[in-house]
Design a protein around this motif. Structure first.
Motif, PDB file in Angstrom:
ATOM      1  N   GLU A  32       0.831  -1.195   0.000  1.00  0.00           N
ATOM      2  CA  GLU A  32       0.000   0.000   0.000  1.00  0.00           C
ATOM      3  C   GLU A  32       0.871   1.252   0.000  1.00  0.00           C
ATOM      4  OE1 GLU A  32      -3.685   2.037   2.519  1.00  0.00           O
ATOM      5  OE2 GLU A  32      -2.880   0.068   3.090  1.00  0.00           O
ATOM      6  N   ALA A  57      -1.598   7.852   0.944  1.00  0.00           N
ATOM      7  CA  ALA A  57      -2.072   8.923   0.057  1.00  0.00           C
ATOM      8  C   ALA A  57      -1.259  10.197   0.217  1.00  0.00           C
ATOM      9  CB  ALA A  57      -3.548   9.204   0.321  1.00  0.00           C
ATOM     10  N   ASN A  62      -3.884   8.707  -6.623  1.00  0.00           N
ATOM     11  CA  ASN A  62      -3.892   8.072  -5.299  1.00  0.00           C
ATOM     12  C   ASN A  62      -3.869   9.119  -4.186  1.00  0.00           C
ATOM     13  OD1 ASN A  62      -3.678   5.486  -3.753  1.00  0.00           O
ATOM     14  ND2 ASN A  62      -1.778   6.440  -3.040  1.00  0.00           N
ATOM     15  N   SER A  84     -10.272   9.859  -3.101  1.00  0.00           N
ATOM     16  CA  SER A  84     -10.677   8.738  -2.247  1.00  0.00           C
ATOM     17  C   SER A  84     -11.355   7.650  -3.079  1.00  0.00           C
ATOM     18  CB  SER A  84     -11.622   9.233  -1.144  1.00  0.00           C
ATOM     19  OG  SER A  84     -12.774   9.849  -1.716  1.00  0.00           O
ATOM     20  N   ARG A 123      -8.663   5.465  -4.472  1.00  0.00           N
ATOM     21  CA  ARG A 123      -8.094   4.570  -3.463  1.00  0.00           C
ATOM     22  C   ARG A 123      -9.045   3.408  -3.162  1.00  0.00           C
ATOM     23  NH1 ARG A 123      -6.513   9.692  -1.550  1.00  0.00           N
ATOM     24  NH2 ARG A 123      -8.192   9.800   0.013  1.00  0.00           N
TER      25      ARG A 123
END
Length: 480
Positions: free
Chosen positions: A260, A263, A372, A376, A379
Motif C-alpha cells: 500500500e 495517500a 492516489n 478517495s 483509493r
C-alpha cells in the motif's frame, strides 16, 4: 513520526562507502538514464556538431548546475515528508484542484510525444539491418520503437519493486554507455577536440551566429534532465525509502507482494534526534545528486558531443534533425569499418532506450501517484494496491504514444518536449519555495537555495518565452 535511520531502511549494520554504492545510490541513476539521452545524444550533438562549442558550452554548464540544485530541493521535500512532488503541489494555494491536474497535464504534454522512443527505434532499425535508415523505412522504425515501449512494460512487471528494477537496468545501461563512450573517445577523438569541449564549458561568450533561442532552449532544457519538470523523477526517493519515504510505501512490480502507498506524506518532530538523522539523509542525498548525477550528466553530454565533432570533422558534413540519431554510426562506418558502425549504433540505442525507460515509466507513476493522493474514489477502486491502475494505464499510454510516433521526426518531437520542460521553470521553483519553507526546521533550505531556484525561473523561463513567440509568429524572438 520519527525519521528512520538509514541502517533501518537498508537493513545493514553500518553505512559506509560500500553500503552507499550498494544501497543508497539509485534514484540518481534513474534520472541519469533519462538524462543521457535526448539532450546528450541528440540535441547536444546536433547543435554543437553544427555550431561548435564556443558560446554553447557555458549554456550546458549553467543549465546542469541549476538543474542539480533544483533536483536537490525537490528531493529535500520528498525525503522530509515522504510525499511525492505531484501530490505536494496540491498543498500550494489555491489547492490541489488546480495544481495537481495542471502539473500532470504539463508533464504529459511535454513527454507524451515519444521522440526519445522514435530515436531508439531508428537506432535499433539500423542495428538490425546493418544500414542507415531511409525515408521509406520510417514505418519499420516506429514499430520497433513501440516494441521497445512494450519492453519497458515487461521490465516494470518483472520487478518486485519498480524503482529497484529501473535502478538495476540503469546500472547496466548507464555504466556501459559511459565506459564505452570513454574508450571510443580516447582512441578516436584527437586531443584538440577534447580541449575544445573542456574550454567551451568555461568560455562565456555570445551564442554562435544563426542559432535561435528556441534551439538554444532545447539544448538548455534537456541538458542534465528536463529543467523545470525534473520533479517528475524525484518520487523514486520515496520508493527508495529515503527519510520519511520509508514510512509511505512504494509501487511494487507484479512479482512483488502487494504494497500500500499512503495517500499523503508525514513529517518528523523538530528535536535533536531527528535533526541528527536528517543530516545523515541529506548527506546521502547530496552524494547521490552531486557525486553521481551531476558528474554523470556532464560526462554524458561531453563524451557523445566530442564524438559528434569528430564525425563532423571526418565527413565534412553536419547532422540535421533527420540524421542525428545515426550520424555518428555512419561516420564511423565510413572511416573505421563495420565493427565501429555496430558499436556506435548499439551505444546510441542503449542511450535512447535508457531515456525511454525512465520517461515512459514516470508518466505512469506520476499519474498514479496524483490520483492516489487526491481521490478517495481512486483509493477505494484500487483497494490499496496502485498496481491495479498502474499497469492497465501503462498499456493505454503505450497505445497513445504509438499513434503519436507516426506524426513527426524524433528530434522535432524532442525539441518540443525540451522547450515545454522550460515552462515548468516558470511555475515549480516558486511552488517548491513555498513547500520547503514549511518543512520541519532541520530540513528547511538556506536562503541561497531560494536564490538559486529563482535563477532557474529566469534562465529557463527566458527560453520558454522565446519558444512560445516562435510557435505563434513563426519567427524566433531572438536569433544570435
Amino acid at each position: 513520526m520519527d525519521l528512520p535511520e538509514p541502517e533501518e531502511v537498508f537493513g545493514v549494520r553500518h553505512i559506509g562507502r560500500k553500503e552507499i554504492i550498494k544501497f543508497a545510490i539509485g534514484p540518481s541513476l534513474i534520472a541519469l538514464g533519462i538524462s543521457i539521452g535526448s539532450g546528450e545524444w541528440l540535441l547536444g550533438p546536433l547543435n554543437i556538431g553544427t555550431f561548435g562549442w564556443a558560446g554553447l558550452g557555458w549554456v550546458i554548464l549553467v543549465s546542469a548546475l541549476l538543474q542539480v540544485f533544483f533536483n536537490v530541493e525537490c528531493a529535500r521535500y520528498v525525503t522530509a515528508t515522504g510525499e511525492v512532488p505531484v501530490v505536494g503541489w496540491g498543498r500550494v494555494p489555491p489547492g490541489f484542484k488546480l495544481w495537481v491536474p495542471l502539473s500532470v497535464f504539463i508533464l504529459f504534454f511535454a513527454f507524451i510525444w515519444g521522440g526519445w522512443a522514435a530515436g531508439a527505434g531508428q537506432g535499433l532499425f539500423a542495428l538490425i539491418n546493418g544500414r542507415l535508415p531511409e525515408e521509406a523505412d520510417l514505418t519499420s522504425q516506429r514499430w520497433l520503437a513501440i516494441g521497445l515501449l512494450a519492453l519497458v512494460f515487461v521490465i516494470t512487471a518483472l520487478s518486485r519493486r519498480v524503482s529497484r528494477g529501473l535502478e538495476l537496468v540503469n546500472w547496466f545501461l548507464v555504466g556501459s554507455i559511459l565506459i564505452l563512450l570513454l574508450i571510443i573517445d580516447l582512441f578516436l577523438v584527437p586531443f584538440d577536440l577534447w580541449w575544445e569541449g573542456i574550454k567551451g564549458f568555461f568560455t562565456f561568450q555570445k551564442p554562435p551566429e544563426g542559432i535561435s533561442a528556441t534551439d538554444l532552449g532545447g539544448l538548455a532544457g534537456f541538458t542534465a534532465l528536463a529543467s523545470g519538470l525534473n520533479w517528475y523523477v524525484m518520487s523514486h526517493y520515496r520508493d527508495k525509502g529515503y527519510g520519511m519515504g520509508h514510512r509511505i510505501g512504494y509501487i511494487a512490480g507484479l512479482r512483488g507482494a502487494k504494497r500500500e502507498v499512503q495517500a499523503v506524506g508525514v513529517t518528523f518532530p523538530d528535536d535533536e534526534k531527528n535533526e541528527r538523522i536528517w543530516k545523515r539523509w541529506y548527506r546521502l542525498l547530496l552524494i547521490d545528486m552531486w557525486g553521481v548525477f551531476f558528474i554523470g550528466a556532464m560526462l554524458g553530454m561531453f563524451l557523445p558531443t566530442i564524438l559528434m565533432r569528430r564525425a563532423v570533422e571526418l565527413t565534412g558534413e553536419t547532422p540535421d534533425a533527420a540524421t542525428v540519431p545515426t550520424f555518428v554510426a555512419g561516420a564511423m562506418d565510413a572511416e573505421y569499418g563495420r565493427f565501429m558502425f555496430y558499436v556506435a549504433l548499439l551505444m546510441g540505442t542503449f542511450i535512447l532506450f535508457s531515456t525511454q525507460l525512465g520517461i515512459f515509466e514516470a508518466l505512469i507513476r506520476n499519474f498514479t501517484d496524483a490520483a492516489n493522493g487526491t481521490s478517495s474514489r481512486f483509493r477505494q477502486a484500487v483497494a490499496g494496491d496502485p498496481r491495479r491502475f498502474y499497469y492497465p494505464f501503462m498499456i493505454f499510454v503505450l497505445i497513445v504514444i504509438g499513434i503519436l510516433l507516426f506524426q513527426s521526426l524524433p528530434v522535432t518531437l524532442i525539441n518540443t518536449s525540451a522547450n515545454m520542460s522550460n515552462l515548468g521553470a516558470l511555475l515549480f521553483p516558486f511552488m517548491l519555495i513555498y513547500l520547503n519553507r514549511r518543512l520541519p526546521r532541520a530540513a528547511r533550505p538556506k536562503w541561497h537555495h531560494t536564490v538559486i531556484l529563482l535563477l532557474n525561473f529566469v534562465f529557463f523561463g527566458f527560453f520558454f518565452l522565446n519558444f512560445v513567440f516562435e510557435q505563434i509568429t513563426g519567427d524566433a524572438l531572438v536569433t544570435f
